[in-house]
Design an enzyme around this catalytic site. Structure first.
Site, PDB file in Angstrom:
ATOM      1  N   GLN A 269       0.825  -1.205   0.000  1.00 44.08           N
ATOM      2  CA  GLN A 269       0.000   0.000   0.000  1.00 44.08           C
ATOM      3  C   GLN A 269       0.863   1.260   0.000  1.00 44.08           C
ATOM      4  OE1 GLN A 269      -3.299   0.277   2.772  1.00 44.08           O
ATOM      5  NE2 GLN A 269      -4.637  -0.593   1.230  1.00 44.08           N
ATOM      6  N   CYS A 415     -18.721   0.052   9.864  1.00 45.45           N
ATOM      7  CA  CYS A 415     -19.318  -1.261  10.067  1.00 45.45           C
ATOM      8  C   CYS A 415     -19.793  -1.787   8.719  1.00 45.45           C
ATOM      9  CB  CYS A 415     -20.483  -1.175  11.040  1.00 45.45           C
ATOM     10  SG  CYS A 415     -21.074  -2.787  11.601  1.00 45.45           S
TER      11      CYS A 415
END
Length: 572
Positions: A269, A415
């Site tokens: 990344q 979430c």
């Protein structure tokens, strides 16, 4: 009385920019206040990578085009009425128009360039002329929340890797990766939360120090020998551990391969989406800085050569049986341009692990406490644990997050929720605000990385079943739908994640202020937004998405012309 003194606005180095906390408005309504607080939160020194330069994350992802533009945005938000909409063109506020209360308060477009001119070179020319800016994904759309935002998607990705290859846990495995910036900084904690050992390479000592301070990285190694001794011991003992090493991946990863280190998982990344941001190992910092300014073409050539070495090492690990994937930063295509023709031999993480979730519109919903009080997030966590008690993945994550996720700037939670679940969660949050169980309104939104909001052939839409990887109608339709459904602000952006010319993506935020109107807006947006993702994948021919659309009553006349008239006249 206000709960906090009003923050100063200006250059972050001299006068740190921090979002107002508490319950007193500094704008004419909570919608405008939310936009102002999240814009400022993007530049909070605890959140942004280089706040002095307006850079939030991703090397060059900005919150505003200039400090004068930032000040103008803030001033406009403070006097914006509840029936007005501000237009923001690549980080500059350009107009305010009278609209209506259901319309977004802000519409944002960043770095949108006519396709023939959508090259890095042309973008840099336009940026240097003061005409555009790079918004990354959530930087220029005022929704970045630091590593507390990306952590769950990183956790879920490594959880999917564990399920695919390692019996559901990373215990007893070694992951080698690189990049500890705003996105990559979530990797060490996500791997450790899945039980694994992680070796994270990073060229910038400040980023290593920052991740350790924020609790995302366990320890820094002295050198490669020390790092390998730590992670291999943890691997053998099936013990979770994350180790940071100050090193350039283009040098360190080939050395790890040469030593025949038993690497189970490998990814990356680093800021590879723009070659000018990639650190070239054979250039001194002084030479690199000079080339970036005076001879960027030569620097890009060096960077792509280094990325070719980096990706070649990843492919050598792949040949040995290592689970290898690109984490969406465009390094494969850059390595290909650098002359390494096996760069596409391993997949991107979406096509490898996430696309089945997209067929049911499962993605990362988020909520941000505008009060600035972590207790508000705890109250919402408790309500979600009760509402989704039968959803083991949701409850597991919320309990893990409560223990491991540290607040950066405004407290927030992400979430993974699907179609229907996002609307349910939003209703709960709005009711908590209405009933005074949280101190102030809450901003509800999602990652740009979602099932219906991105066209990115090297990441979210890589290898689509029908070959529609590069079709960008879908994110544009998603933005139009969100604006029509009552989102508080909507952003359309170009280039985030994989770089200029390689993606179009959209984001939105809706404010839960406890009012009946907010309840309606939340229900519409948080139903329609993920619904567009189901449609996008059903249209591409994914059978599970076709079935799911039918199960949920999502009307798709293109799938069944015989029932087209009924589908348009019968509301499910």
């Amino acid at each position: 009385m206000a709960d906090e003194t009003e923050p100063k606005v200006g250059r972050a180095g001299a006068r740190p920019v921090r979002a107002p906390h508490g319950t007193e408005l500094t704008c004419r309504g909570w919608a405008q206040e939310a936009a102002l607080r999240l814009l400022m939160n993007n530049l909070d020194p605890d959140v942004a990578e280089r706040p002095d330069d307006l850079v939030v994350y991703g090397g060059n992802g900005r919150a505003a085009r200039s400090w004068a533009d930032f000040d103008a945005i803030v001033a406009t938000l403070r006097r914006l009425d509840d029936d007005e909409t501000m237009l923001v063109q690549s980080g500059r506020p350009v107009a305010v128009f009278r609209t209506h209360e259901w319309a977004p308060r802000v519409l944002i477009s960043n770095a949108m360039i006519v396709p023939e001119w959508a090259t890095l070179e042309e973008f840099r020319r336009l940026e240097d002329a003061g005409l555009t800016m790079f918004g990354q994904m959530t930087a220029g759309s005022w929704a970045y929340i630091g590593s507390q935002g990306i952590l769950q998607s990183t956790y879920e990705t490594f959880s999917a890797v564990a399920a695919k290859r390692f019996g559901g846990t990373l215990a007893g495995t070694l992951t080698v990766t690189a990049g500890l910036g705003g996105m990559g900084g979530a990797q060490p904690l996500a791997i450790a939360m899945n039980g694994g050992a992680a070796l994270c390479l990073e060229v910038d000592q400040a980023k290593i120090t920052r991740r350790m301070r924020l609790g995302y990285l366990d320890v820094q190694a002295q050198d490669l020998d020390h790092a390998l001794s730590l992670v291999l011991a943890a691997r053998d003992e099936r013990r979770a551990l994350s180790v940071g090493l100050l090193a350039n991946a283009a040098e360190a990863l080939p050395e790890i391969v040469a030593r025949d280190v038993p690497v189970d998982i490998a990814t990356d990344q680093t800021s590879a989406h723009d070659p000018l941001l990639y650190a070239v190992p054979d250039l001194s910092p002084e030479d690199a800085a000079d080339l970036r300014v005076h001879d960027p073409k030569t620097y890009v050539m060096h960077a792509r050569t280094s990325m070719a070495d980096h990706v070649k090492a990843l492919c050598e690990l792949l040949d040995r049986g290592t689970e290898v994937f690109e984490y969406g930063n465009g390094i494969r295509v850059e390595a290909d341009l650098g002359g390494f023709k096996r760069a596409m031999d391993f997949p991107g993480f979406i096509s490898a692990y996430i696309r089945p979730l997209f067929c049911e519109a499962k993605g990362h919903c988020r909520w941000i406490a505008l009060s600035g009080d972590p207790a508000d997030i705890a109250v919402i966590d408790a309500a979600m644990l009760e509402e989704f008690v039968d959803n083991e993945s949701v409850t597991r994550w919320l309990r893990l997050a409560a223990r491991h996720v540290r607040v950066q700037g405004l407290p927030a939670r992400t979430c993974m929720l699907g179609y229907g679940e996002r609307a349910r969660a939003s209703r709960i949050i709005n009711d908590l605000v209405r009933d005074g169980k949280v101190r102030a309104p809450v901003a509800v939104g999602r990652e740009h990385l979602d099932s219906g909001s991105v066209a990115s052939p090297y990441r979210e839409t890589e290898g689509m079943l029908d070959g529609s990887d590069a079709i960008a109608d879908w994110p544009v339709l998603n933005a139009l739908l969100n604006a029509s459904s009552g989102a508080t602000w909507v952003g359309v952006q170009h280039g985030g994640g994989t770089g200029i010319g390689r993606s179009v993506h959209t984001g939105m935020v809706v404010i839960a202020d406890g009012t009946p109107l907010a309840a309606l807006r939340l229900d519409r947006v948080m139903t329609n937004d993920p619904g567009s993702g189901v449609v996008r994948h059903a249209d591409a021919g994914y059978q599970r998405a076709v079935e799911f659309a039918a199960e949920q009553g999502i009307r798709m006349p293109s799938l069944d012309a015989a029932t087209e008239e009924e589908s348009w006249t019968t509301r499910p």
